[in-house]
Scaffold this active site. Structure first.
Site, PDB file in Angstrom:
ATOM      1  CG  ASN A  44      -0.449  -0.221   2.522  1.00  0.00           C
ATOM      2  OD1 ASN A  44       0.565  -0.903   2.682  1.00  0.00           O
ATOM      3  ND2 ASN A  44      -1.080   0.340   3.537  1.00  0.00           N
ATOM      4  CD  GLU A  46      -1.431   4.664   4.721  1.00  0.00           C
ATOM      5  OE1 GLU A  46      -0.931   5.483   5.523  1.00  0.00           O
ATOM      6  OE2 GLU A  46      -2.158   3.714   5.075  1.00  0.00           O
ATOM      7  CB  CYS A  55      -5.464  -1.243  -1.538  1.00  0.00           C
ATOM      8  SG  CYS A  55      -6.747  -0.542  -0.505  1.00  0.00           S
ATOM      9  CD  GLU A  57      -5.443  -5.976  -1.188  1.00  0.00           C
ATOM     10  OE1 GLU A  57      -4.970  -4.825  -1.071  1.00  0.00           O
ATOM     11  OE2 GLU A  57      -6.171  -6.498  -0.328  1.00  0.00           O
ATOM     12  CB  CYS A  98     -10.912  -2.832   0.646  1.00  0.00           C
ATOM     13  SG  CYS A  98     -10.356  -2.013  -0.874  1.00  0.00           S
ATOM     14  CB  CYS A 101      -8.707  -4.552  -3.450  1.00  0.00           C
ATOM     15  SG  CYS A 101      -7.616  -3.172  -3.090  1.00  0.00           S
TER      16      CYS A 101
HETATM   17  N1  THU Z   1      -5.353  -1.504   2.620  1.00  0.00           N
HETATM   18  C1  THU Z   1      -4.810  -2.340   1.685  1.00  0.00           C
HETATM   19  O1  THU Z   1      -3.692  -2.123   1.193  1.00  0.00           O
HETATM   20  N2  THU Z   1      -5.546  -3.411   1.277  1.00  0.00           N
HETATM   21  C2  THU Z   1      -6.776  -3.734   1.776  1.00  0.00           C
HETATM   22  O2  THU Z   1      -7.392  -4.678   1.290  1.00  0.00           O
HETATM   23  C3  THU Z   1      -7.333  -2.981   2.902  1.00  0.00           C
HETATM   24  C4  THU Z   1      -6.658  -1.687   3.201  1.00  0.00           C
HETATM   25  C5  THU Z   1      -4.574  -0.328   3.045  1.00  0.00           C
HETATM   26  C6  THU Z   1      -5.131   0.990   2.647  1.00  0.00           C
HETATM   27  C7  THU Z   1      -4.542   1.916   3.698  1.00  0.00           C
HETATM   28  O3  THU Z   1      -3.229   2.290   3.295  1.00  0.00           O
HETATM   29  C8  THU Z   1      -4.425   1.025   4.934  1.00  0.00           C
HETATM   30  O4  THU Z   1      -4.505  -0.312   4.456  1.00  0.00           O
HETATM   31  C9  THU Z   1      -5.508   1.258   5.966  1.00  0.00           C
HETATM   32  O5  THU Z   1      -6.761   1.172   5.421  1.00  0.00           O
END
Ligand code: THU
Length: 145
Positions: A44, A46, A55, A57, A98, A101
């Protein structure tokens, strides 16, 4: 070719070490396993404008598709953890991709006509689901032809 589960999980774990997650401190790694043995991973990423965060994925899927891959997605491993001093990761409970994704992964899956296994990796267990279980009745490229 069947995907080596341990290798895919190891790739996701390695990818998570490069997560850029200073805001959530939620370090996610994902690895996509393809029928020809190719593994594409992502973490991920940010952003100070929180809503723009990507994310793991979705990053992995974009890496794969932007390198020309259009199918053969057999399995996905997802791991979340906190990184500890000196390297290594402390896994949390298993986390499923999520909603966004799931849809992003579905694009690649539908293009190649596969229903990938999703391995959600926790500290002491791996939850295995099919993408079709996570995203039943999916909308995808087939609906637009
Ligand atoms: N996140 C992911 O990378 N994948 C997911 O399936 C759920 C959430 C990340 C997004 C954000 O950077 C952090 O997790 C918190 O939500």
């Amino acid at each position: 070719m069947s995907i080596d589960r341990d290798a895919l999980i190891a790739a996701a774990r390695t990818a998570s070490a490069a997560a850029y997650a200073p805001y959530s401190r939620f370090h996610v790694g994902a690895a996509l396993g393809f029928a020809d043995g190719t593994i594409v991973s992502g973490a991920n990423v940010e952003n100070a404008s929180y809503g723009l965060s990507l994310c793991a994925e979705a990053v992995a899927a974009a890496k794969a598709m932007s390198s020309g891959i259009r199918g053969g997605l057999e399995a996905v491993a997802v791991i979340v953890g906190s990184h500890v001093e000196g390297g290594g990761i402390t896994a949390t409970a298993p986390v499923t991709p999520c909603g966004r994704c799931r849809q992003v992964l579905n694009e690649l899956a539908q293009l190649g006509g596969t229903d990938p296994l999703i391995w959600c990796v926790g500290q002491s267990e791996v939850v295995e689901l099919r993408l079709s279980e996570l995203l039943p009745h999916a909308f995808g490229p087939a609906n637009l032809v």
